[in-house]
Design a protein around this motif. Sequence first.
Motif, mmCIF file in Angstrom:
data_model
loop_
_atom_site.group_PDB
_atom_site.id
_atom_site.type_symbol
_atom_site.label_atom_id
_atom_site.label_comp_id
_atom_site.label_asym_id
_atom_site.label_seq_id
_atom_site.Cartn_x
_atom_site.Cartn_y
_atom_site.Cartn_z
ATOM 1 N N LYS A 199 -30.381 -24.303 54.634
ATOM 2 C CA LYS A 199 -29.242 -24.840 55.468
ATOM 3 C C LYS A 199 -28.421 -25.834 55.127
ATOM 4 C CE LYS A 199 -31.649 -23.143 59.559
ATOM 5 N NZ LYS A 199 -32.510 -24.070 60.959
ATOM 6 N N GLN A 202 -24.460 -26.223 56.062
ATOM 7 C CA GLN A 202 -24.654 -26.510 57.202
ATOM 8 C C GLN A 202 -24.555 -27.654 58.156
ATOM 9 O OE1 GLN A 202 -27.655 -24.699 60.286
ATOM 10 N NE2 GLN A 202 -27.258 -22.378 58.951
ATOM 11 N N GLY A 204 -24.020 -30.823 61.425
ATOM 12 C CA GLY A 204 -25.079 -31.221 62.681
ATOM 13 C C GLY A 204 -26.926 -31.501 61.798
ATOM 14 N N CYS A 205 -27.225 -32.204 62.557
ATOM 15 C CA CYS A 205 -28.571 -32.257 62.479
ATOM 16 C C CYS A 205 -29.843 -31.678 63.464
ATOM 17 C CB CYS A 205 -29.060 -34.066 62.471
ATOM 18 S SG CYS A 205 -27.681 -34.871 61.571
ATOM 19 N N ASP A 206 -29.148 -30.179 64.479
ATOM 20 C CA ASP A 206 -29.727 -29.837 65.414
ATOM 21 C C ASP A 206 -30.996 -30.675 65.262
ATOM 22 O OD1 ASP A 206 -28.187 -27.728 64.979
ATOM 23 O OD2 ASP A 206 -28.702 -27.084 62.870
ATOM 24 N N GLY A 207 -30.951 -31.293 66.084
ATOM 25 C CA GLY A 207 -31.999 -32.392 66.113
ATOM 26 C C GLY A 207 -33.065 -32.353 65.676
ATOM 27 N N ASN A 208 -32.888 -32.678 64.079
ATOM 28 C CA ASN A 208 -33.896 -33.325 62.946
ATOM 29 C C ASN A 208 -33.196 -34.373 62.510
ATOM 30 O OD1 ASN A 208 -34.863 -31.324 62.676
ATOM 31 N ND2 ASN A 208 -33.359 -30.266 61.532
ATOM 32 N N CYS A 277 -27.770 -38.009 59.617
ATOM 33 C CA CYS A 277 -29.050 -37.584 60.755
ATOM 34 C C CYS A 277 -29.367 -38.733 61.103
ATOM 35 C CB CYS A 277 -30.358 -36.337 59.907
ATOM 36 S SG CYS A 277 -28.341 -34.813 59.763
ATOM 37 N N SER A 580 -32.849 -32.103 52.500
ATOM 38 C CA SER A 580 -32.907 -30.918 53.138
ATOM 39 C C SER A 580 -34.782 -30.014 53.827
ATOM 40 C CB SER A 580 -32.014 -29.512 52.922
ATOM 41 O OG SER A 580 -30.603 -30.320 52.998
ATOM 42 N N LYS A 587 -40.532 -29.399 59.909
ATOM 43 C CA LYS A 587 -40.380 -28.573 60.936
ATOM 44 C C LYS A 587 -41.195 -27.014 61.007
ATOM 45 C CE LYS A 587 -37.227 -24.148 61.486
ATOM 46 N NZ LYS A 587 -36.441 -23.835 61.292
#
Length: 592
Positions: A199, A202, A204-208, A277, A580, A587
């Motif tokens: 990713k 991509q 945005g951080c998507d909550g990361n 992020c 990343s 995760k």
Amino acid sequence: MVFFVSKKKPKVSSKKREVESPSSSKQCCSSSCSILLRILYKIPTAIILLFLIFVWSSSTTIISGKIVHLCVSSRKLNDLYCLSAGTQPKLEISVLDNTTTFAGNVDLKKKEIVLDKQVVHGNSTSFVASTTTTTTTATHTNVEVKKVNVSNAEQVFAQHDPTFRDSFGHDEADHDELEKAVKMVKDQLQVHRSWQSDKYNQKGCDGNGIYVYDLPTKFNKDLVGQCGDMVPWMNFCKYFTNEGLGQPIPKLGKAWYRTHQYSLEPIFHARVLKHPCRVHNEDEAKLFYVPFYGGLDILRWHFKNVSNDVKDSLGLELMKWLDRQRPWARNSGKDHVFVLGKISWDFRRKENSWGTRLLELEQMQNPTKLLIERQPWHENDIGIPHPTYFHPQSDQDIISWQTKIISSYRKHLVSFAGAARPDAPENIRSILINQCTSVDDQNCQFLDCSSGGCSQPESVIELFVESEFCLQPPGDSPTRKSVFDSLVSGCIPVLFDPFTAFYQYPWHLPEDHAKYSVFIDQKEVRQMEVNVVEELMKISKKQRDDMRRFIVYELLPGLVYGDTDSQFEKFQDSFSITMSNLLEKVKRLEQS
């Protein structure tokens, strides 16, 4: 000589005693001096003279505190390497409580290793191999390691310490067990590769969220402030300007700086502070970055006469500080990351050696440690590239450099920038220098670092840009900053030890090492079974061009650290790839 003393003591008047006392004292002193002189006269004066001449001619003497350091040339600290405080690992890792590692001391007579914290006592040459008893592959399949024959574990480490290799007979090695020992390292690298994120591009951080601890300044900025006193013979302050990048190098271009190889900690810290992020609320974070400059902490004591307690004090203070932080206690540090700008061995001190014991502390086993050289048997040690002199700010900076080096006229087939290791006769550098200097400059160009030839980055980079192949033998430790300098210059690195790169950087170098490097076993070089220059002559121009295109277009962007304000759209630099993958690792931790 035996003296007999009468038990009966004659009476002596006080007046007489006052007169005789000084005389007796003089006789005693004269007798002691006489004995001392007789002993000294037995040592041949010629031997003492020859020793003094040798020390004087082959070293530099530095007095720091109460210790005299004898220093020889090394690129590790700008062409000077002090034998009293070196950086070569002693290949000894202690047993840690409450971990999943195994450990055992090598007994060169018994030739076996006992796991489950049973220690086999050996002779003065001790060795401890450690790895996880459960090795996980990319598909997370468990492989249990029961027992390893120690002569084979020795073989693995022996590849990056020739003097240790000669402590045992090669003929006694069990080939099958050796393969198992090597497989442990490779399996662990597959675990690291399984954390690679797809990713990168991509938005945005998507909550990361990434939380950066606001540590007391004594753990980072104050260490940088001691730059003028870290090393007795040089001022480090110039290397820490521009947030760790160092002073600009106009001759090479706007994106080039005089970056020291130990500057990774401030460089990484400055970039994390500006990561998109980054969050300021710890409850929104998935990854926690601890900006402790542990490498600079080591460096400031490297040449000073201080106790081990002093060397370890700041690291222990940090552990106490972290113990009071709620995020640290929540996951026992598993979602925390440290960036350490020196080799792993320097944080695993043994007895009265150099460095600290930071990575031996029980609290430091769970966090991820990013280092310029990892300990291959510790899963949470992850190798990331040495900082180079190139710090692009934009995609265009990278493209411009790619265009320049892909079309560069390479007038030397082979080059070597380095120095011999006269104090390490088993090191292959002297052999490589002889092979290089025995041919003309077109076939091999040698840049002698012992005379200060490598102190200027321009000289090194210009040589590499003009060379097809760059020789990269181990030096004070297996890895070399020069490997990344050569790759960034489009020069194909010639490696002699798999620990130099193959077992170090799974996030930044591909598993197929033949795509970007040539490997020649240092054992063959040492035994004069191969002439390296002649061997490289056999590689066709098409093969060289294919490898160079892969290096320049596929690898190069991911091997450099952009400057603090860098913004990339097309490329991912070393920092972006690392962050990343760290988020992907966390995760996976949550899912397990």
